[in-house]
Motif scaffolding. Sequence first.
Motif, mmCIF file in Angstrom:
data_model
loop_
_atom_site.group_PDB
_atom_site.id
_atom_site.type_symbol
_atom_site.label_atom_id
_atom_site.label_comp_id
_atom_site.label_asym_id
_atom_site.label_seq_id
_atom_site.Cartn_x
_atom_site.Cartn_y
_atom_site.Cartn_z
ATOM 1 N N UNK A 104 -37.892 14.494 94.695
ATOM 2 C CA UNK A 104 -37.239 13.234 94.357
ATOM 3 C C UNK A 104 -36.657 13.318 92.941
ATOM 4 N N UNK A 105 -35.324 13.293 92.797
ATOM 5 C CA UNK A 105 -34.721 13.424 91.460
ATOM 6 C C UNK A 105 -35.186 12.353 90.470
ATOM 7 N N UNK A 106 -35.546 11.172 90.977
ATOM 8 C CA UNK A 106 -35.947 10.075 90.092
ATOM 9 C C UNK A 106 -37.230 10.396 89.322
ATOM 10 N N UNK A 107 -38.135 11.159 89.962
ATOM 11 C CA UNK A 107 -39.393 11.512 89.293
ATOM 12 C C UNK A 107 -39.110 12.433 88.108
ATOM 13 N N UNK A 108 -38.272 13.429 88.326
ATOM 14 C CA UNK A 108 -37.890 14.338 87.238
ATOM 15 C C UNK A 108 -37.108 13.585 86.168
ATOM 16 N N UNK A 109 -36.202 12.736 86.594
ATOM 17 C CA UNK A 109 -35.376 11.963 85.649
ATOM 18 C C UNK A 109 -36.242 11.080 84.748
ATOM 19 N N UNK A 110 -37.349 10.560 85.287
ATOM 20 C CA UNK A 110 -38.203 9.649 84.517
ATOM 21 C C UNK A 110 -38.860 10.336 83.318
ATOM 22 N N UNK A 111 -38.901 11.668 83.320
ATOM 23 C CA UNK A 111 -39.510 12.414 82.216
ATOM 24 C C UNK A 111 -38.481 12.922 81.218
ATOM 25 N N UNK A 112 -37.204 12.592 81.460
ATOM 26 C CA UNK A 112 -36.114 13.090 80.624
ATOM 27 C C UNK A 112 -35.331 11.944 79.996
ATOM 28 N N UNK A 113 -34.607 12.256 78.926
ATOM 29 C CA UNK A 113 -33.686 11.272 78.366
ATOM 30 C C UNK A 113 -32.565 11.015 79.369
ATOM 31 N N UNK A 114 -32.018 9.808 79.327
ATOM 32 C CA UNK A 114 -31.011 9.409 80.323
ATOM 33 C C UNK A 114 -29.722 10.228 80.227
ATOM 34 N N UNK A 115 -29.496 10.884 79.073
ATOM 35 C CA UNK A 115 -28.266 11.679 78.922
ATOM 36 C C UNK A 115 -28.292 12.936 79.801
ATOM 37 N N UNK A 116 -29.483 13.332 80.261
ATOM 38 C CA UNK A 116 -29.589 14.501 81.141
ATOM 39 C C UNK A 116 -29.557 14.052 82.599
ATOM 40 N N UNK A 117 -28.804 14.750 83.399
ATOM 41 C CA UNK A 117 -28.663 14.394 84.812
ATOM 42 C C UNK A 117 -29.412 15.404 85.684
ATOM 43 N N UNK A 118 -30.100 14.883 86.676
ATOM 44 C CA UNK A 118 -30.865 15.719 87.605
ATOM 45 C C UNK A 118 -30.094 15.828 88.925
ATOM 46 N N UNK A 119 -29.967 17.046 89.406
ATOM 47 C CA UNK A 119 -29.238 17.286 90.649
ATOM 48 C C UNK A 119 -30.218 17.692 91.757
ATOM 49 N N UNK A 120 -30.081 17.079 92.917
ATOM 50 C CA UNK A 120 -30.920 17.464 94.061
ATOM 51 C C UNK A 120 -30.417 18.779 94.630
ATOM 52 N N UNK A 121 -31.345 19.654 94.937
ATOM 53 C CA UNK A 121 -31.000 20.972 95.463
ATOM 54 C C UNK A 121 -31.812 21.222 96.726
ATOM 55 N N UNK A 122 -31.153 21.534 97.793
ATOM 56 C CA UNK A 122 -31.847 21.792 99.070
ATOM 57 C C UNK A 122 -32.185 23.275 99.123
ATOM 58 N N UNK A 123 -33.379 23.619 98.652
ATOM 59 C CA UNK A 123 -33.776 25.032 98.672
ATOM 60 C C UNK A 123 -35.280 25.169 98.898
#
Length: 259
Positions: A240-259
């Motif tokens: 879930x990208x939102x979980x990773x995003x919650x630990x980062x500053x908003x200026x960084x974007x998290x991309x979902x990767x199907x792997x």
Amino acid sequence: MSTQPIGIFDSGVGGTSIWKEIHKLLPDENTIYLADSANAPYGLKGKETIINLSIKNTEYLIDKGCKLIVVACNTATTNAISILRETYNIPFIGIEPAIKPAALNTQTKAVGILATKGTLTSELFHKTTNLFASNIQVIERIGEGIVELIESGQLYSNEMRGLLKVYLKPMIDANIDYLVLGCTHYPYLIPMLVDLLPNHVKIIDSGEAVARQTKAVLEQHDLLNTKRVKSNIQFFTNGNPEILQSLLESKYKVEYLDF
């Protein structure tokens, strides 16, 4: 090659604690962070599975042009890094629980270590413990359920607090003066741990040491990025990208990767 990115992978979001230390020390470096959250936690998996997942993550980062890879996962380091170093012709930085400084500095002759099963049962961990901590009491606890709670966005939940109380009690009873965090997810627990532990207990994680080692290895291989341009920072997750995003500053974007 010096402008190529540093690759960092973990079984999930916890390795961002390592990424933050690396980025703080080496702000000019381009970085790619890969969170294999779909397979978290690694700590409960068998050695062969951990090796295969580590190879998969490594090959993704090499395909992205990474010049060095940080295995930002204690379990993957202790079980797979020797295989990775034998297989691929780029430098690897591993993460090991910082049992050595705790063992050398303890005054009460008792230290605690909170880590995953995969780390505590590994050959590398036992070798380090026997080398530096044979004359002190080491209270080991498997942090069962901690990674799962963090990966599901329940970092500061009552359930987490309850688990930590149970895991810390035998350490407090043994009068530890150092707590070693043996999983890169665990530094995010430090505010809660400080609240639950006696004031004299020092908490050690590996983040700063790993950042310094990363810099040293880059210098050794003449791979430091000396170009003063804005660094390119990328985050990928198969969870879930939102979980990773919650630990980062908003200026960084998290991309979902199907792997």
